[in-house]
Scaffold this active site. Structure first.
Site, PDB file in Angstrom:
ATOM      1  CE  LYS A  12      -4.160  -2.780  25.653  1.00 19.56           C
ATOM      2  NZ  LYS A  12      -4.875  -3.241  26.843  1.00 19.56           N
ATOM      3  CG  ASP A 135      -0.683  -4.931  25.977  1.00 21.59           C
ATOM      4  OD1 ASP A 135      -0.948  -6.135  25.820  1.00 21.59           O
ATOM      5  OD2 ASP A 135      -1.188  -4.233  26.882  1.00 21.59           O
TER       6      ASP A 135
HETATM    7  O1  C5P Z   1       4.932  -7.729  29.097  1.00 20.34           O
HETATM    8  P1  C5P Z   1       4.665  -6.659  30.107  1.00 20.34           P
HETATM    9  O2  C5P Z   1       5.923  -5.971  30.550  1.00 20.34           O
HETATM   10  O3  C5P Z   1       3.620  -5.697  29.662  1.00 20.34           O
HETATM   11  O4  C5P Z   1       4.058  -7.395  31.378  1.00 20.34           O
HETATM   12  C1  C5P Z   1       3.965  -6.787  32.653  1.00 20.34           C
HETATM   13  C2  C5P Z   1       3.739  -7.870  33.698  1.00 20.34           C
HETATM   14  O5  C5P Z   1       2.451  -8.452  33.528  1.00 20.34           O
HETATM   15  C3  C5P Z   1       4.720  -9.031  33.575  1.00 20.34           C
HETATM   16  O6  C5P Z   1       5.836  -8.850  34.389  1.00 20.34           O
HETATM   17  C4  C5P Z   1       3.906 -10.205  34.063  1.00 20.34           C
HETATM   18  O7  C5P Z   1       3.930 -10.246  35.471  1.00 20.34           O
HETATM   19  C5  C5P Z   1       2.496  -9.860  33.672  1.00 20.34           C
HETATM   20  N1  C5P Z   1       2.020 -10.517  32.438  1.00 20.34           N
HETATM   21  C6  C5P Z   1       1.674 -11.854  32.481  1.00 20.34           C
HETATM   22  N2  C5P Z   1       1.182 -12.460  31.345  1.00 20.34           N
HETATM   23  C7  C5P Z   1       1.030 -11.764  30.202  1.00 20.34           C
HETATM   24  C8  C5P Z   1       1.387 -10.386  30.134  1.00 20.34           C
HETATM   25  C9  C5P Z   1       1.874  -9.795  31.284  1.00 20.34           C
HETATM   26  O8  C5P Z   1       1.801 -12.515  33.514  1.00 20.34           O
HETATM   27  N3  C5P Z   1       0.509 -12.375  29.137  1.00 20.34           N
END
Ligand code: C5P
Length: 306
Positions: A12, A135
């Site tokens: 993406k 995502d």
């Molecule tokens: O959800 P994911 O594991 O991909 O997110 C990785 C990191 O990115 C999370 O631990 C968080 O610190 C940050 N994040 C965030 N806000 C989001 C998505 C991710 O702060 N909307």
């Protein structure tokens, strides 16, 4: 009996990404437009029922591979055991804002229930996806879609207009957690960003590609800003970093303009891409799983699922 399939897990890009504020749960409230693109990992997957679950990944070796966690969650939700063998041919660069791990996780969620001859309700698939990563839920949808919340609340949009797409991925691994940390202290203008996003995203026009991560990620990696500026000078009609970097995505008015631009970047770092519409995404999935599915349903559904 073993059932197997060869899958394409499409990457993406974000056509605009506004970060509004840090929420009480620590995540950030987003407004983005997700778009699936033609760059894809190839995954061969085989499932064999067995007394005990064993999950293995051959090919690209990735520590703590999200595909394994995805497979564990699917089998446990289906209350079944078995051997899952993946062969991963990795084409989507990691740490590049292209959702490479999330795309692979999405591929497991879409394919494994079908190969196991079962069905998971769409709501369970979405819940597992959101737990695996912000995502991942988008890959259960595909095409062009608005993402709200952490990015897991999705609203499908009409297909974005096709242009001559170009993706440049410098040899830089941008950490998502670092990018959020850098950005968190600088956040302001939430209402203005929300209004700007809404005016563009719902208009049916090509969305505004503003990515709020650019200033903080460019400060860490000035090379990325130079890539964006070079693409602009080469005539890109739209250009922006995707996700929290490090890839930069550009659209050119025609294939000739893109071809001229391609010559300015190392061949292994720049790729011509096309947008994969939701119809194309779902057709590709249904084709990959066809021998095991009943009609062209979404999400794909096993012939044997009750
Ligand atoms: O959800 P994911 O594991 O991909 O997110 C990785 C990191 O990115 C999370 O631990 C968080 O610190 C940050 N994040 C965030 N806000 C989001 C998505 C991710 O702060 N909307």
């Amino acid at each position: 009996m073993t059932r197997s399939a060869r899958l394409k897990a499409f990457a993406k890009v974000n056509l605009g990404l506004r970060v509004l504020y840090r929420r009480p749960d620590g995540y950030h409230e987003l407004r983005t437009v997700f778009q699936t693109i033609s760059l894809a990992d190839r995954i061969d997957v085989a499932f064999t029922p067995a007394r005990r679950t064993r999950i293995g990944v051959a090919g690209a070796q990735i520590e703590n591979n999200i595909m394994v966690r995805a497979a564990e969650r699917v089998l446990s939700a289906l209350k079944i055991q078995g051997t899952v063998e993946f062969m991963l041919a990795k084409k989507i660069p990691a740490g590049a804002g292209l959702g490479g791990g999330s795309a692979d996780a999405g591929a497991v969620l879409l394919s494994l229930p079908v190969l196991a001859g079962r069905a998971l309700p769409a709501a369970s698939l979405r819940a597992i996806a959101a737990e695996l990563g912000s995502d991942v839920p988008f890959f259960l949808c595909g095409g062009t879609a608005v993402g709200l919340g952490r990015g897991e609340e999705l609203y499908p949009l009409d297909a974005a207009p096709q242009g001559a797409g170009l993706l440049v991925t410098p040899e830089i691994h941008s950490s998502t957690a670092d990018a959020y940390r850098d950005l968190s202290g600088t956040l302001s203008g939430c209402e203005e960003k929300r209004a700007q996003f809404e005016a563009h995203a719902w208009s049916g026009a090509l969305p505004d590609w503003t990515n709020d991560f650019e200033p903080v990620v460019f400060a860490r990696h000035p090379e990325l800003k130079r890539v964006r500026e070079r693409l602009r000078k080469l005539g890109a009609v739209r250009v922006a970093m995707t996700g929290s970097g490090s890839s930069v995505v550009a659209l050119f008015a025609d294939a000739a303009g893109r071809q001229r631009a391609l010559a300015h970047f190392p061949a292994d770092r720049a790729h011509a891409i096309s947008f994969v519409s939701r119809a194309q995404y779902r057709a590709a999935w249904n084709k990959a799983l066809r021998p095991h599915t009943k009609g062209d349903q979404w999400p794909p559904r096993s012939l044997f699922a009750r």
